[in-house]
Write a protein that holds these residues in place. Sequence first.
Motif, mmCIF file in Angstrom:
data_model
loop_
_atom_site.group_PDB
_atom_site.id
_atom_site.type_symbol
_atom_site.label_atom_id
_atom_site.label_comp_id
_atom_site.label_asym_id
_atom_site.label_seq_id
_atom_site.Cartn_x
_atom_site.Cartn_y
_atom_site.Cartn_z
ATOM 1 N N ALA A 9 0.741 -1.190 -0.124
ATOM 2 C CA ALA A 9 -0.099 0.021 -0.223
ATOM 3 C C ALA A 9 1.027 1.256 -0.076
ATOM 4 N N HIS A 10 1.243 1.774 -1.058
ATOM 5 C CA HIS A 10 1.969 3.048 -1.532
ATOM 6 C C HIS A 10 1.563 3.668 -2.749
ATOM 7 N N PRO A 11 1.219 4.789 -2.931
ATOM 8 C CA PRO A 11 0.539 5.449 -3.886
ATOM 9 C C PRO A 11 1.887 5.569 -5.318
ATOM 10 N N LEU A 16 10.243 4.818 -1.217
ATOM 11 C CA LEU A 16 11.031 3.812 -0.458
ATOM 12 C C LEU A 16 10.225 2.466 -0.003
ATOM 13 N N THR A 17 9.123 2.619 0.448
ATOM 14 C CA THR A 17 8.143 1.388 0.748
ATOM 15 C C THR A 17 8.184 0.741 -0.490
ATOM 16 N N SER A 18 7.976 1.085 -1.808
ATOM 17 C CA SER A 18 7.723 0.388 -2.918
ATOM 18 C C SER A 18 9.084 -0.366 -3.302
ATOM 19 N N PRO A 100 3.912 2.454 4.433
ATOM 20 C CA PRO A 100 4.300 3.368 5.342
ATOM 21 C C PRO A 100 3.561 3.725 6.706
ATOM 22 N N LEU A 101 4.040 4.089 7.719
ATOM 23 C CA LEU A 101 3.315 4.405 8.964
ATOM 24 C C LEU A 101 2.715 5.717 8.811
ATOM 25 N N TRP A 102 1.419 5.503 8.755
ATOM 26 C CA TRP A 102 0.599 7.116 8.529
ATOM 27 C C TRP A 102 -0.508 7.069 9.963
ATOM 28 N N TRP A 103 -0.145 8.121 10.401
ATOM 29 C CA TRP A 103 -0.984 8.489 11.618
ATOM 30 C C TRP A 103 -1.086 7.100 12.677
ATOM 31 N N PHE A 104 0.148 6.756 12.814
ATOM 32 C CA PHE A 104 0.292 5.533 14.018
ATOM 33 C C PHE A 104 -0.435 4.265 13.358
ATOM 34 N N GLY A 155 8.570 7.605 9.500
ATOM 35 C CA GLY A 155 9.015 8.956 9.601
ATOM 36 C C GLY A 155 10.000 9.393 10.870
ATOM 37 N N GLY A 156 9.591 8.936 12.025
ATOM 38 C CA GLY A 156 10.105 9.354 13.195
ATOM 39 C C GLY A 156 11.363 8.593 13.493
ATOM 40 N N ARG A 157 12.311 8.877 14.267
ATOM 41 C CA ARG A 157 13.414 8.621 14.862
ATOM 42 C C ARG A 157 13.167 7.137 15.628
ATOM 43 N N TYR A 160 12.192 7.888 19.481
ATOM 44 C CA TYR A 160 10.737 8.233 19.575
ATOM 45 C C TYR A 160 9.831 7.024 20.025
ATOM 46 N N TYR A 161 10.346 5.808 19.474
ATOM 47 C CA TYR A 161 9.445 4.616 19.765
ATOM 48 C C TYR A 161 10.112 3.694 20.596
ATOM 49 N N SER A 162 10.835 4.149 21.355
ATOM 50 C CA SER A 162 11.368 3.223 22.315
ATOM 51 C C SER A 162 10.633 2.946 23.668
ATOM 52 N N SER A 198 12.683 7.284 7.977
ATOM 53 C CA SER A 198 12.683 6.824 6.638
ATOM 54 C C SER A 198 12.661 8.120 5.678
ATOM 55 N N ASP A 199 12.113 9.097 6.064
ATOM 56 C CA ASP A 199 12.180 10.323 5.162
ATOM 57 C C ASP A 199 13.651 10.938 4.889
ATOM 58 N N ARG A 200 14.647 10.673 5.909
ATOM 59 C CA ARG A 200 15.876 11.012 5.516
ATOM 60 C C ARG A 200 16.682 9.864 5.204
HETATM 61 C C1 FAD Z 1 -0.332 10.855 6.018
HETATM 62 C C2 FAD Z 1 0.903 10.573 6.705
HETATM 63 C C3 FAD Z 1 1.009 10.335 7.924
HETATM 64 C C4 FAD Z 1 2.184 9.880 8.572
HETATM 65 N N1 FAD Z 1 2.174 9.670 9.828
HETATM 66 C C5 FAD Z 1 3.437 9.388 10.513
HETATM 67 C C6 FAD Z 1 3.237 8.910 12.004
HETATM 68 O O1 FAD Z 1 2.371 8.447 12.542
HETATM 69 N N2 FAD Z 1 4.497 8.541 12.445
HETATM 70 C C7 FAD Z 1 5.583 8.715 11.883
HETATM 71 O O2 FAD Z 1 6.664 8.425 12.429
HETATM 72 N N3 FAD Z 1 5.704 9.100 10.459
HETATM 73 C C8 FAD Z 1 4.491 9.389 9.926
HETATM 74 N N4 FAD Z 1 4.570 9.912 8.708
HETATM 75 C C9 FAD Z 1 5.589 9.888 7.867
HETATM 76 C C10 FAD Z 1 5.881 8.505 6.944
HETATM 77 O O3 FAD Z 1 6.045 7.537 7.846
HETATM 78 C C11 FAD Z 1 7.087 8.616 6.227
HETATM 79 O O4 FAD Z 1 6.794 9.565 5.356
HETATM 80 C C12 FAD Z 1 7.297 7.019 5.367
HETATM 81 O O5 FAD Z 1 7.632 6.090 6.059
HETATM 82 C C13 FAD Z 1 8.109 7.463 4.252
HETATM 83 O O6 FAD Z 1 8.126 6.157 3.382
HETATM 84 P P1 FAD Z 1 7.932 6.464 1.965
HETATM 85 O O7 FAD Z 1 7.915 5.141 1.170
HETATM 86 O O8 FAD Z 1 6.706 7.174 1.589
HETATM 87 O O9 FAD Z 1 9.408 7.354 1.776
HETATM 88 P P2 FAD Z 1 9.765 8.334 0.160
HETATM 89 O O10 FAD Z 1 9.173 9.530 0.497
HETATM 90 O O11 FAD Z 1 9.512 7.453 -0.932
HETATM 91 O O12 FAD Z 1 11.195 8.127 0.514
HETATM 92 C C14 FAD Z 1 11.859 8.378 1.864
HETATM 93 C C15 FAD Z 1 13.343 8.856 1.457
HETATM 94 O O13 FAD Z 1 14.016 7.408 1.167
HETATM 95 C C16 FAD Z 1 14.973 7.887 0.293
HETATM 96 N N5 FAD Z 1 15.500 6.470 -0.334
HETATM 97 C C17 FAD Z 1 16.520 6.003 -0.151
HETATM 98 N N6 FAD Z 1 16.641 4.947 -0.984
HETATM 99 C C18 FAD Z 1 15.590 4.708 -1.798
HETATM 100 C C19 FAD Z 1 15.195 3.718 -2.617
HETATM 101 N N7 FAD Z 1 16.108 2.800 -2.950
HETATM 102 N N8 FAD Z 1 14.032 3.916 -3.190
HETATM 103 C C20 FAD Z 1 13.282 5.019 -2.751
HETATM 104 N N9 FAD Z 1 13.741 6.049 -1.964
HETATM 105 C C21 FAD Z 1 14.920 5.846 -1.312
HETATM 106 C C22 FAD Z 1 14.257 8.953 -0.711
HETATM 107 O O14 FAD Z 1 15.231 9.589 -1.554
HETATM 108 C C23 FAD Z 1 13.741 9.912 0.385
HETATM 109 O O15 FAD Z 1 14.552 10.679 0.825
HETATM 110 C C24 FAD Z 1 3.555 10.191 7.891
HETATM 111 C C25 FAD Z 1 3.411 10.612 6.814
HETATM 112 C C26 FAD Z 1 2.175 11.013 5.947
HETATM 113 C C27 FAD Z 1 2.365 11.167 4.633
#
Ligand code: FAD
Length: 270
Positions: A9-11, A16-18, A100-104, A155-157, A160-162, A198-200
């Motif tokens: 489930a990723h659009p 990264l999830t894909s 991806p974890l979205w809103w826990f 997304g979180g470090r 934060y989840y320990s 994950s975002d970094r």
């Molecule tokens: C609606 C929403 C709710 C959220 N709720 C939470 C929450 O409750 N708690 C929380 O902690 N976080 C939350 N987040 C953050 C979310 O968990 C992260 O944005 C998500 O995990 C990132 O995964 P992604 O697949 O979307 O990453 P992407 O945005 O696709 O990539 C993330 C990073 O990985 C890099 N990357 C490195 N290697 C690769 C590769 N091989 N392929 C692709 N990318 C790569 C990309 O360059 C990018 O910098 C939320 C985000 C949204 C949009």
Amino acid sequence: MSHILIVHAHPEPQSLTSALKDLAVTTLEARGHEVQVSDLYAMRWKTLADRQDFTDTCDAERLRYIAESRHAYATDTQTMDIAAEQQKLLWADAVLFSFPLWWFGMPAILKGWVDRVFAFGFAYGVGEHGGERWGDRYGEGMLAGRRAMLMVPIGGRAPYYSERGVNGSLEEILWPIHHGTLFYPGLTVMPPFPVYSSDRLDEAGWQQVAADLEQRLAGLFSDAPIAYRRQNGGHYDGEQRLKPGLGEGEGGTRIHLVQPSDPEQRPARV
Ligand SMILES: Cc1cc2nc3c(=O)[nH]c(=O)nc-3n(C[C@H](O)[C@H](O)[C@H](O)COP(=O)(O)OP(=O)(O)OC[C@H]3O[C@@H](n4cnc5c(N)ncnc54)[C@H](O)[C@@H]3O)c2cc1C
């Protein structure tokens, strides 16, 4: 050779999830497994659970989703998309959930997959109900004997989840999915594969994540699962409360883990 279903489930296919999902497919196929992917966004999966899920309703006046789900499953009148996903689950020896974890929790499209596919008679309402037996669930049921694992960028470090982290421990956050959704219909739940910050994530970080995932996939059928207590394993009383003397020294949902101090034998892995 085993059968593995990945529910993804990723659009964004380049996310990264894909990338984790794609790596899982190539790694598992290279190990000789057969893999199917339900890519929910690509399939344009119908997320809403509603009347359209039933081709033959038993009450046209008022929707009672559970009653209609029971009727549709029993009479083979579910919609084809739901029935197809159930067949994939029955085919699988292991099910990976990629999101991806979205809103826990999980993205709405995946929650909608669970709501619709985990039907009455398939994932709940299974087995004998009555007396002290409340069905085949929590370690028993239609999906027993299959393993499940989450692959979940977060997304979180990590701190934060320990245990004392501001977000709450990941174990507690994933409890509704692990225990309430996956263990309930019988799946054997593996520890998750989280990717924190994950975002970094940069290229070096990806190389490490990829190596770690390959290792986890290698142990998919041999690593120890989360040791949840089975409902019908002798741990609970007739009201489904943990029996006195069990869970001592633990709090919250951790009391539902089999512990070394338990007076009785560790139940067999399901
Ligand atoms: C609606 C929403 C709710 C959220 N709720 C939470 C929450 O409750 N708690 C929380 O902690 N976080 C939350 N987040 C953050 C979310 O968990 C992260 O944005 C998500 O995990 C990132 O995964 P992604 O697949 O979307 O990453 P992407 O945005 O696709 O990539 C993330 C990073 O990985 C890099 N990357 C490195 N290697 C690769 C590769 N091989 N392929 C692709 N990318 C790569 C990309 O360059 C990018 O910098 C939320 C985000 C949204 C949009």
